[in-house]
Design an enzyme around this catalytic site. Structure first.
Site, PDB file in Angstrom:
ATOM      1  N   GLU A  47       0.874  -1.190   0.000  1.00  0.00           N
ATOM      2  CA  GLU A  47       0.000   0.000   0.000  1.00  0.00           C
ATOM      3  C   GLU A  47       0.899   1.224   0.000  1.00  0.00           C
ATOM      4  O   GLU A  47       1.614   1.479   0.965  1.00  0.00           O
ATOM      5  CB  GLU A  47      -0.898  -0.010   1.239  1.00  0.00           C
ATOM      6  CG  GLU A  47      -1.752   1.244   1.344  1.00  0.00           C
ATOM      7  CD  GLU A  47      -2.523   1.340   2.667  1.00  0.00           C
ATOM      8  OE1 GLU A  47      -2.823   0.301   3.283  1.00  0.00           O
ATOM      9  OE2 GLU A  47      -2.807   2.480   3.074  1.00  0.00           O
ATOM     10  N   ARG A  51       0.267  10.232   0.368  1.00  0.00           N
ATOM     11  CA  ARG A  51       0.545  11.320   1.311  1.00  0.00           C
ATOM     12  C   ARG A  51       1.736  12.155   0.886  1.00  0.00           C
ATOM     13  O   ARG A  51       2.092  13.109   1.572  1.00  0.00           O
ATOM     14  CB  ARG A  51       0.831  10.746   2.710  1.00  0.00           C
ATOM     15  CG  ARG A  51      -0.357  10.041   3.315  1.00  0.00           C
ATOM     16  CD  ARG A  51      -0.025   9.472   4.679  1.00  0.00           C
ATOM     17  NE  ARG A  51      -0.965   8.414   4.999  1.00  0.00           N
ATOM     18  CZ  ARG A  51      -0.843   7.565   6.016  1.00  0.00           C
ATOM     19  NH1 ARG A  51       0.188   7.658   6.831  1.00  0.00           N
ATOM     20  NH2 ARG A  51      -1.731   6.631   6.205  1.00  0.00           N
ATOM     21  N   THR A  75      -4.530   5.866   1.612  1.00  0.00           N
ATOM     22  CA  THR A  75      -4.947   7.227   1.966  1.00  0.00           C
ATOM     23  C   THR A  75      -5.749   7.865   0.819  1.00  0.00           C
ATOM     24  O   THR A  75      -5.548   9.034   0.475  1.00  0.00           O
ATOM     25  CB  THR A  75      -3.739   8.120   2.365  1.00  0.00           C
ATOM     26  OG1 THR A  75      -2.801   7.342   3.126  1.00  0.00           O
ATOM     27  CG2 THR A  75      -4.187   9.278   3.239  1.00  0.00           C
ATOM     28  N   LYS A 135     -10.913  -2.330   6.147  1.00  0.00           N
ATOM     29  CA  LYS A 135      -9.725  -2.029   6.942  1.00  0.00           C
ATOM     30  C   LYS A 135     -10.226  -1.562   8.314  1.00  0.00           C
ATOM     31  O   LYS A 135     -11.040  -0.630   8.377  1.00  0.00           O
ATOM     32  CB  LYS A 135      -8.936  -0.924   6.231  1.00  0.00           C
ATOM     33  CG  LYS A 135      -7.842  -0.286   7.069  1.00  0.00           C
ATOM     34  CD  LYS A 135      -7.009   0.658   6.205  1.00  0.00           C
ATOM     35  CE  LYS A 135      -6.091   1.522   7.054  1.00  0.00           C
ATOM     36  NZ  LYS A 135      -5.010   2.130   6.270  1.00  0.00           N
TER      37      LYS A 135
HETATM   38  C1  3PG Z   1      -1.403   4.186   8.318  1.00  0.00           C
HETATM   39  O1  3PG Z   1      -2.296   4.405   7.526  1.00  0.00           O
HETATM   40  O2  3PG Z   1      -0.583   5.037   8.685  1.00  0.00           O
HETATM   41  C2  3PG Z   1      -1.322   2.805   8.799  1.00  0.00           C
HETATM   42  O3  3PG Z   1      -2.400   2.508   9.579  1.00  0.00           O
HETATM   43  C3  3PG Z   1      -0.036   2.444   9.436  1.00  0.00           C
HETATM   44  O4  3PG Z   1      -0.166   2.290  10.785  1.00  0.00           O
HETATM   45  P1  3PG Z   1       1.119   1.968  11.636  1.00  0.00           P
HETATM   46  O5  3PG Z   1       2.176   2.984  11.257  1.00  0.00           O
HETATM   47  O6  3PG Z   1       0.679   2.105  13.068  1.00  0.00           O
HETATM   48  O7  3PG Z   1       1.555   0.570  11.308  1.00  0.00           O
END
Ligand code: 3PG
Length: 227
Positions: A47, A51, A75, A135
């Protein structure tokens, strides 16, 4: 409104590996070696969060240079992000939550999509739009494994990909839940390793995770799956 209709494609993507690395790529040159390291370690589903300004290009480069990677866009907050994800060639999309506007855009586009939920009402809303893979975000902060167990009662046709606050030590406990299809997280490719170009360390960590988590592939649950 049109309902989401790509659950089987998404299901097969989510069953490819036990964990989806969540990658926020700052330097586009890191995209290919990072993806290669993770894929070499057995984590093929990636993924890439939208961002940073280089996210779309990173997805495109991974697609070209690392054919075994299944690169999705994370995101995805609105219809414009979804369009960007599609243009970049993302194999799937992920969002931290869901809006009516985004659900409509996903249904129209047809991209396999994993929307985020955190509460029972949000699960009900996402189900109403046709989603059966969700999710659970932010998983640890929203009750973690106990919440996932509680959701199993009323939501028998939903599978979760918990993400947020999971680490190597808690991963197994999440993955053994029957309503968890895989998990997500950023810990397997920390910024320090990426900044140092420590690709071997990332590959090694990915291998350790993927070898340890060779959990049996779970079948979709409930008769409503794929409705
Ligand atoms: C995110 O979208 O930032 C993810 O949920 C990652 O979460 P984590 O950094 O706690 O693994």
């Amino acid at each position: 409104m049109t309902r989401y209709d790509a659950p089987l494609q998404l299901d097969s993507i989510l069953r490819t590996a036990p964990v989806i690395p969540v990658l926020t790529i700052q330097r586009v040159e890191d995209a290919v070696p990072l993806a290669e390291a993770l894929v070499e370690g057995g984590l093929r589903v990636l993924e890439i969060t939208l961002r940073t300004g280089v996210a779309a290009e990173a997805i495109g480069r991974i697609r070209e240079a690392v054919p075994r990677a299944i690169a999705g866009a994370g995101t995805v907050l609105d219809a414009r992000d979804l369009k960007n994800a599609r243009s970049a060639g993302a194999a799937f999309g992920v969002s931290p939550g869901l809006t009516t506007e985004l659900a409509s855009a996903i249904a129209e586009d047809g991209l396999p999509f994993l929307p985020g939920v955190a509460t029972a009402s949000e699960i009900m809303q996402a189900r109403a739009y046709g989603f059966r893979h969700l999710k659970f975000f932010p998983a640890d902060a929203m009750g973690g494994r106990a919440a996932i167990d509680s959701f199993a009662g009323p939501f028998r046709d939903v599978l979760f990909c918990p993400t947020g606050g999971i680490c190597e030590d808690t991963l197994d406990e999440y993955l053994k839940r029957p309503n968890v299809v895989c998990a997500g997280g950023s810990w397997m490719a920390p910024d320090t390793d990426v900044n140092d170009g420590a690709w071997n360390a990332i590959a090694e960590r990915a291998r350790r995770i993927s070898e340890r988590c060779q959990s049996p592939r779970r079948e979709a649950v409930g008769s409503g799956f794929g409705d």
